[in-house]
Write a protein that holds these residues in place. Structure first.
Motif, mmCIF file in Angstrom:
data_model
loop_
_atom_site.group_PDB
_atom_site.id
_atom_site.type_symbol
_atom_site.label_atom_id
_atom_site.label_comp_id
_atom_site.label_asym_id
_atom_site.label_seq_id
_atom_site.Cartn_x
_atom_site.Cartn_y
_atom_site.Cartn_z
ATOM 1 N N UNK A 188 0.836 -1.198 0.000
ATOM 2 C CA UNK A 188 0.000 0.000 0.000
ATOM 3 C C UNK A 188 0.874 1.252 0.000
ATOM 4 N N UNK A 189 1.957 1.213 0.767
ATOM 5 C CA UNK A 189 2.891 2.345 0.791
ATOM 6 C C UNK A 189 3.506 2.549 -0.587
ATOM 7 N N UNK A 190 3.837 1.459 -1.262
ATOM 8 C CA UNK A 190 4.433 1.569 -2.587
ATOM 9 C C UNK A 190 3.456 2.191 -3.575
ATOM 10 N N UNK A 191 2.173 1.845 -3.480
ATOM 11 C CA UNK A 191 1.177 2.467 -4.348
ATOM 12 C C UNK A 191 1.129 3.977 -4.134
ATOM 13 N N UNK A 192 1.152 4.383 -2.870
ATOM 14 C CA UNK A 192 1.116 5.820 -2.571
ATOM 15 C C UNK A 192 2.387 6.507 -3.073
ATOM 16 N N UNK A 193 3.532 5.865 -2.838
ATOM 17 C CA UNK A 193 4.810 6.469 -3.233
ATOM 18 C C UNK A 193 4.894 6.638 -4.744
ATOM 19 N N UNK A 194 4.402 5.659 -5.505
ATOM 20 C CA UNK A 194 4.445 5.708 -6.964
ATOM 21 C C UNK A 194 3.263 6.472 -7.550
ATOM 22 N N UNK A 195 2.347 6.911 -6.671
ATOM 23 C CA UNK A 195 1.149 7.642 -7.097
ATOM 24 C C UNK A 195 0.344 6.835 -8.112
ATOM 25 N N UNK A 196 0.169 5.552 -7.832
ATOM 26 C CA UNK A 196 -0.638 4.680 -8.691
ATOM 27 C C UNK A 196 -2.087 5.150 -8.641
ATOM 28 N N UNK A 197 -2.710 5.260 -9.808
ATOM 29 C CA UNK A 197 -4.095 5.732 -9.883
ATOM 30 C C UNK A 197 -4.864 4.881 -10.883
ATOM 31 N N UNK A 198 -6.109 4.543 -10.541
ATOM 32 C CA UNK A 198 -6.831 4.852 -9.304
ATOM 33 C C UNK A 198 -6.403 3.942 -8.152
#
Length: 758
Positions: A329-339
């Motif tokens: 989950x942290x990696x998604x936030x760090x990479x700004x994965x959207x949506x």
């Protein structure tokens, strides 16, 4: 619990103890456990000040032997305890067992000592953590130890029995879409399932779920043949004034009372494991609608809980799964994965429960039922569905989970080789998933806020979406324990109740008794239908007109579902060729909303705007959520045409069981049950008049609209009210859901290896 029940269980416990035998395989397992224990104990004594070893290495060897002997004796006793205390009791006793074994061994062994019971508890779980880590490293992270133990148990119990009779194991991979499965096989990510398809032992059949695309609706059809009583994952009942949520045991039991004929898919000696409904199985384990004590299947729980490679291993790996989820989950936030959506709180624990604890427990329970020789076993693995909801159905986390389920299929295939029957494995899904940014992320408002604003600033009530995640873990414990669901009575309803399930939502005007028509809504809330239809996040608004029957409204046109007549721009175009049929069938279901909303579907990407805070969703139409999968042995009869709707899948599964000689009596006559469960005369007349075209219109309708115009009158009338259905379980819906809608005209066929890989 009565004394007679306890006496019966104690006698059964005695029989279980007499079944135990000393084998070479058991000795090898004990030796490996002992060697591991010596290493682990040395580290444990070095780490913890509360336990000491003054006798040197031989004291640790003696302690390891005592741990093995005492642990074995206590696990044998637990066979009997498990039958008396039930499923949750087995789990609790298994936790205490680790402490009791360690404390007793420390008291008996010379050269070692322990300060207190608390020190023994800490030492026991430290040893369990280290043991799981050592075994994981020794086996390169595989499940070979857990599998090996389960195989040895099955071989030991079946050593004098050669399997000759057929059996079927139905494995449901929750939320897996047919396009995604085809892609994963082509990519080589699923070695077990891919091998089955490439070598031609199995064939892949895509099937269309219809509306709603959700687990309870699909399982009502697949397991019971009913398609009329489950309009969504959750809905509001005007007659009782309550919100029904199908993962609550009480609600699931009430729904099953309405749909069961006693002749479900698993009626003839089958077993239901981790499902919403039982399929009329005599044995139901972790099934929400029938959350009973394990009884004679206590061995399945015990094999999981009492073994060092079962519950203790699962607890350790669950902690690792939670840490992995936090990092991903942290990696998604760090990479700004959207949506993306927030992945915190209850979901972190829920992922560990589904991906480790429940997965391994399911395998143990399946192994138990295979050993027992259950003719048909149906188990739902929810791992992929849960991860895909929060991470996205195509994201690495979801694909890793799917790869883990493929390893489970390999495990089950190996277990089937030593089972009490010649089991064939059928893999199927209940729906797919569609991805997309949520409604509130796109427009800064929840659907409930939009409805309240358009409807005249009334309070539009809705369930807390976070309650669903908390309820799943809570209800799992209720199912294990066999406890009733003690849900508090609902508060008085608001004038407008909004209930969302994925990108499907239903609105209920509680001030209007019965089903409110489009005309009624126009009088009570004049701006509601037009305002919702014009909102950019809503693609369809479907209501029942007293004049035109079911009508779908869009931003620039309307579609009359009974005959396909379109005014303006057809709002159904983005939703595919099945949309008219799906919506028409849904309008005939019991407790369907006064208005049904489907979110927009984005052109090009097929992304939807879920009304819940889920990046991967299902429940409505649009995208891959309605495209499910059925993988069956290639030598079996092939469904033709491609199944449309879960009741069609039910009929095919029943046919396969019949071909194998696993159905003992024919299913009840559909027309008899349809007549018995028809709605009251005036209600049936209203629905029939609204959904079936007049004779002159039907005569002039072209073939293109034929599928959308021919509705099942009796099925549209739906079933008896809940209180009547509960009293008349035998007189509910037919096994095939009443008179089925006609199948599509295109000819379906199985996809074999060459076609999958093209």
């Amino acid at each position: 619990m009565t004394s007679s029940v306890i006496g019966q269980r104690v006698r059964f416990a005695g029989r279980m103890l007499r079944d135990w035998r000393l084998t070479v395989a058991w000795g090898k397992s004990l030796l490996r456990s002992g060697v591991t224990s010596v290493v682990v104990l040395a580290v444990t004594f070095w780490l913890l000040p509360g336990v000491t070893a003054t006798g040197g290495p031989w004291a640790l060897v003696e302690l390891a032997v005592l741990l093995a002997l005492i642990g074995t004796l206590m696990r044998l006793v637990l066979f009997g305890v498990a039958v008396v205390v039930g499923g949750l009791g087995v789990l609790l006793v298994g936790v205490l067992l680790q402490t009791a074994v360690m404390f007793t061994a420390l008291q008996v062994a010379e050269g070692v000592s322990v300060g207190s019971v608390i020190d023994a508890w800490v030492a026991s779980w430290t040893a369990a953590v280290l043991t799981a880590l050592v075994n994981w490293l020794a086996d390169a992270g595989s499940d070979d130890v857990f599998l090996g133990q389960t195989l040895r148990q099955m071989v030991r119990r079946n050593q004098d029995h050669r399997a000759t009779e057929p059996g079927v194991l139905f494995v449901q991979l929750d939320g897996l879409s047919a396009p995604l499965l085809s892609w994963a096989v082509k990519a080589g990510n699923l070695p077990n399932l891919g091998k089955w398809l490439r070598t031609g032992t199995h064939a892949l059949v895509p099937w269309h779920t219809g509306l709603p695309a959700t687990t309870p609706a699909s399982q009502a059809g697949i397991l019971h043949g009913s398609e009329s009583e489950v309009p969504a994952f959750r809905w509001y009942e005007k007659a009782t004034g309550r919100l029904v949520v199908t993962n609550r045991p009480k609600d699931a039991a009430d729904v099953e009372a309405r749909i069961s004929t006693g002749r479900g898919l698993l009626a003839d000696g089958g077993a239901s494991i981790s499902n919403v409904f039982s399929g009329d199985a005599p044995t139901s384990l972790l099934t929400f609608s029938n959350a009973g004590l394990p009884g004679r299947t206590a061995r399945g729980y015990l094999a999981f809980v009492a073994s060092p490679y079962g519950f203790a291993r699962a607890i350790v790996l669950s902690v690792g799964e939670m840490l992995k989820e936090i990092q991903q989950a942290r990696r998604q936030r760090f990479r700004n994965v959207y949506p993306r959506v927030p992945r915190t709180g209850a979901y972190v624990a829920l992922r560990a429960v589904t991906n480790v604890l429940l997965r391994d427990l399911n395998v143990s329970l399946i192994a138990e039922q295979m050993t027992r020789g259950a003719p048909a076993i149906f188990c739902d693995f929810v791992d992929y569905d849960e991860v895909a909801h929060h991470a996205g159905p195509l994201r690495p986390e979801a694909m890793q989970t799917l790869e883990g389920l493929d390893r489970v299929l390999g495990t089950l295939h190996r277990l089937a080789q030593v089972a009490g029957r010649r089991y064939e494995i059928v893999v199927l899904s209940d729906h797919g998933q569609s991805q997309g940014a949520t409604f509130s992320q796109r427009y800064g408002q929840t659907l409930e806020q939009v409805v309240a604003s358009i409807a005249g600033h009334v309070a539009a009530s809705t369930p807390d979406p976070n309650d669903d995640e908390r309820a799943r873990a809570h209800n799992l414990l209720l199912a294990v324990a066999g406890k009733p669901d003690r849900t508090t009575p609902p508060p008085p309803p608001a004038p407008v109740v909004t209930v969302a399930s994925g990108n499907l939502a239903m609105l209920y005007l509680t001030e209007h008794p019965g089903r409110a028509t489009v005309e009624d809504i126009g009088v009570a809330r004049p701006a509601l239908i037009q305002g919702l239809a014009e909102h950019p996040g809503i693609g369809l608004v479907v209501g029942l007109s007293a004049v035109d029957g079911p009508v779908a409204f869009g931003p620039a046109g309307r579609h009359r579902l009974r005959d396909g007549h379109v005014d303006g721009t057809d709002p159904l175009l983005p939703y595919g060729p099945h949309a008219a049929r799906d919506l028409l069938t849904h309008q005939a279901m019991t407790n369907v909303g006064d208005l049904v909303l489907i979110s927009r579907v984005d052109p090009g990407t097929d992304e939807v705007a879920a009304f819940e805070e889920l990046v991967g969703s299902h429940g409505g139409i649009g995208g891959w959520q309605t495209e499910a999968v059925l993988v069956h042995p290639a030598g079996w009869s092939t469904p033709a045409p491609t199944p449309t709707g879960p009741a069609a899948v039910h009929r095919q599964l029943v046919q396969w069981l019949t071909d194998l000689g696993l159905r003992t009596t024919p299913a009840p006559d559909a027309s008899t049950h349809a007549a018995a469960t028809a709605a009251p005369a005036n209600e049936a007349a209203d629905i029939k008049a609204a959904t079936v075209a007049p004779a002159n219109e039907a005569a002039t309708t072209g073939p293109a609209n034929e599928a959308a115009t021919t509705g099942p009158a009796n099925e549209a009338a739906t079933g008896a009210p809940a209180n009547e259905a509960a009293e008349n379980k035998a007189a509910t819906h037919a096994a095939d859901g009443g008179h089925p809608l006609p199948e599509p005209r295109d000819t379906g066929r199985s996809l074999h290896a060459a076609e999958i890989l093209d």
